[in-house]
Design an enzyme around this catalytic site. Structure first.
Site, PDB file in Angstrom:
ATOM      1  N   TRP A 130       0.797  -1.221   0.000  1.00 16.91           N
ATOM      2  CA  TRP A 130       0.000   0.000   0.000  1.00 16.91           C
ATOM      3  C   TRP A 130       0.837   1.282   0.000  1.00 16.91           C
ATOM      4  O   TRP A 130       0.319   2.359  -0.248  1.00 16.91           O
ATOM      5  CB  TRP A 130      -0.901   0.028   1.245  1.00 16.91           C
ATOM      6  CG  TRP A 130      -0.140  -0.315   2.496  1.00 16.91           C
ATOM      7  CD1 TRP A 130      -0.073  -1.530   3.102  1.00 16.91           C
ATOM      8  CD2 TRP A 130       0.708   0.548   3.264  1.00 16.91           C
ATOM      9  NE1 TRP A 130       0.759  -1.480   4.197  1.00 16.91           N
ATOM     10  CE2 TRP A 130       1.256  -0.213   4.320  1.00 16.91           C
ATOM     11  CE3 TRP A 130       1.057   1.897   3.162  1.00 16.91           C
ATOM     12  CZ2 TRP A 130       2.135   0.325   5.259  1.00 16.91           C
ATOM     13  CZ3 TRP A 130       1.932   2.436   4.096  1.00 16.91           C
ATOM     14  CH2 TRP A 130       2.472   1.647   5.127  1.00 16.91           C
ATOM     15  N   LYS A 154      -2.674  -8.504  -7.314  1.00 15.43           N
ATOM     16  CA  LYS A 154      -3.305  -8.710  -6.011  1.00 15.43           C
ATOM     17  C   LYS A 154      -2.758  -7.610  -5.109  1.00 15.43           C
ATOM     18  O   LYS A 154      -1.649  -7.709  -4.594  1.00 15.43           O
ATOM     19  CB  LYS A 154      -2.974 -10.110  -5.471  1.00 15.43           C
ATOM     20  CG  LYS A 154      -3.808 -10.532  -4.258  1.00 15.43           C
ATOM     21  CD  LYS A 154      -3.239  -9.964  -2.985  1.00 15.43           C
ATOM     22  CE  LYS A 154      -4.105 -10.318  -1.797  1.00 15.43           C
ATOM     23  NZ  LYS A 154      -4.050  -9.271  -0.745  1.00 15.43           N
ATOM     24  N   GLU A 228      10.949  -8.124  -3.168  1.00 10.68           N
ATOM     25  CA  GLU A 228      11.488  -6.836  -2.714  1.00 10.68           C
ATOM     26  C   GLU A 228      10.862  -6.602  -1.350  1.00 10.68           C
ATOM     27  O   GLU A 228       9.685  -6.270  -1.242  1.00 10.68           O
ATOM     28  CB  GLU A 228      11.133  -5.739  -3.721  1.00 10.68           C
ATOM     29  CG  GLU A 228      12.021  -4.508  -3.632  1.00 10.68           C
ATOM     30  CD  GLU A 228      11.543  -3.530  -2.573  1.00 10.68           C
ATOM     31  OE1 GLU A 228      12.095  -3.576  -1.442  1.00 10.68           O
ATOM     32  OE2 GLU A 228      10.646  -2.739  -2.853  1.00 10.68           O
TER      33      GLU A 228
END
EC number: 1.2.1.16
Length: 452
Positions: A130, A154, A228
């Site tokens: 986010w 997703k 990552e």
């Protein structure tokens, strides 16, 4: 299941999104597989043109997209605009360079002709966070789609509004239906998605725990992964550094996105001779930052994206103080807002040194000399990037091999750039995004050998 996106600044609902049923999810996965069969045969020229158009769609709608980012996760609106424009930049970069990156690579051997060609592999699933809801997606999507793969997103549940807009960007650009699809699903559907025949690889940006779980699932199904993950970047300041310039860079390195960045500078490792000067000037600069409504153009520090994130950060601060860290500024929390906080005399063993602090907390650490500074920098399970501030550029370059991280920046904050490979080592993950490396992560480097 219903997912609600909540504005972290005022607690108001931004949007509500219904999860896909199992049948709906399978239908999308099947359609992605079908779309790949035609998309891979679209010419590289046309694919580049479509991604270039996606960049223009981003620029044409920057205000709408930026507002959604800010409403969903609290980023100051000026930074949200910058994020959208950076996404357009990565689209342009790959549209302009993909042909050369994917060109056949001639290799001289005993063969009459031998070369490596670069074929798409299928559908690539992206599990995204986010904190940079547009940028994290586009730095994967632009090279992945141009290479001829299809994409599934997703996204994090608190930014499903951004995810919906991202899918619309590609639709508006003219990318064929089902080439890029947004999945409104709970994380418990992850294995079902990864195990599907359509999905050939997974890229994840997120926490160490999420990366480990996804890598385990993908490994079980023999699917490639790129991870990552977290970071605990060191920002090292030598005695000869321009302190005013270093402080200016440090403020951005720590406080951008309210400190919610894996590559943010978190541990400020300062040689003893300049420790007091740097800390004094850094503290003043942080005091001058304006906190408030992230939709206000003057706001530099907004709320964290969720209350649980602010709660966790405050626990790390309090525990570090209990273990001997000095509270120099801030330290207070209210709901999603956590004051910009500076901790002095931080040492190994404290959360502010050992853990990733995902928010506006700066840890000030004393080093006896340059060698000690680099030793402290390496005392981390993470390995994303290191900054060194100094006027002695040649000496700083010589120290690059002392750093095990994926990036080493001199007199600049660690940041991602479409033209440079990006990724980490150790618990920060593996694989590389961006640059030529990024587009080659999800292609089949096929050896072709011809004997006449």
């Amino acid at each position: 299941m219903e997912f609600k996106s909540i504005n972290p600044y005022n607690g108001e609902e931004v949007g509500s999104y219904t999860a896909l049923s199992e049948d709906e999810l399978n239908e999308k996965l099947n359609r992605s597989q079908i779309a790949f069969k035609s998309w891979k045969n679209v010419s590289i020229t046309e694919r580049c043109q479509l991604i270039k158009k996606a960049g223009q769609v981003l620029r044409d709608n920057v205000e709408e997209y930026a507002k959604m980012i800010t409403l969903e996760m609290g980023k100051p609106i000026s930074e949200s605009r910058g994020e959208v424009n950076k996404c357009a930049l990565v689209c342009d970069y790959y549209a302009d360079n993909a042909k050369s990156f994917l060109a056949d690579e001639i290799i001289e051997t005993d063969a009459s002709l031998s070369f490596v060609k670069h074929d798409p592999i299928g559908t690539v699933l992206a599990i995204m966070p986010w904190n940079f809801p547009f940028w994290q997606v586009f730095r994967y999507a632009a090279p992945t789609l141009i290479a001829g793969n299809t994409g599934l997103l997703k996204h994090a549940p608190n930014v499903f509004g951004s995810a919906k807009l991202i899918e619309e960007v590609f639709t508006k650009a003219g990318v064929p239906k089902d080439v890029f699809q947004n999945l409104i699903v709970h994380h418990d559907q992850t294995e079902n998605i990864i195990s599907h025949d359509a999905v050939r690889a997974v890229t994840l940006t997120g926490s160490e725990r999420a990366g480990s779980a996804v890598a385990e699932i993908a490994g079980k199904h023999i699917k490639k992964t790129l991870l990552e993950l977290g970071g605990n970047n060191a920002f090292i300041v030598w005695e000869d550094a321009d302190i005013d310039s270093a402080v200016k860079t440090a403020i951005t390195a720590r406080m951008l996105n309210c400190g919610q960045s894996c590559i943010a500078a978190k541990r400020f490792i300062l040689l003893e001779a300049i420790y007091d000067e740097f800390v004094t000037k850094f503290t003043k600069a942080v005091r001058d930052l304006t906190s408030g409504d992230p939709l206000d153009e003057t706001t530099k520090v907004g709320p964290l994206a969720r209350k649980d994130l602010a709660d966790e950060l405050n626990k790390q601060v309090k525990k570090s103080i209990k273990l001997g860290a000095e509270l120099l500024l801030g330290g207070n929390q209210k709901d999603c807002y956590h004051e910009p906080t500076i901790l002095g005399n931080v040492t190994p063993g404290m959360p502010a040194f050992d853990e990733e602090t995902f928010g506006p907390v700066a840890a000030m650490i004393k080093a006896k000399d340059i060698e000690h500074a680099f030793a402290l920098s390496e005392q981390s399970k993470y390995g994303l990037g290191v900054t060194v501030c100094t006027k002695n550029i040649e000496k700083a370059i010589e120290y690059a091999d002392k750093v095990s991280d994926g990036a080493y920046f001199i007199n600049e904050l660690v940041k991602s750039d479409p033209r440079l490979p990006f990724g980490g080592t150790k618990k920060s993950g593996y694989g590389r995004e961006l640059s030529k490396d990024g587009i080659l992560e999800f292609v089949n480097r096929k050896t072709v050998y011809v004997k006449k």
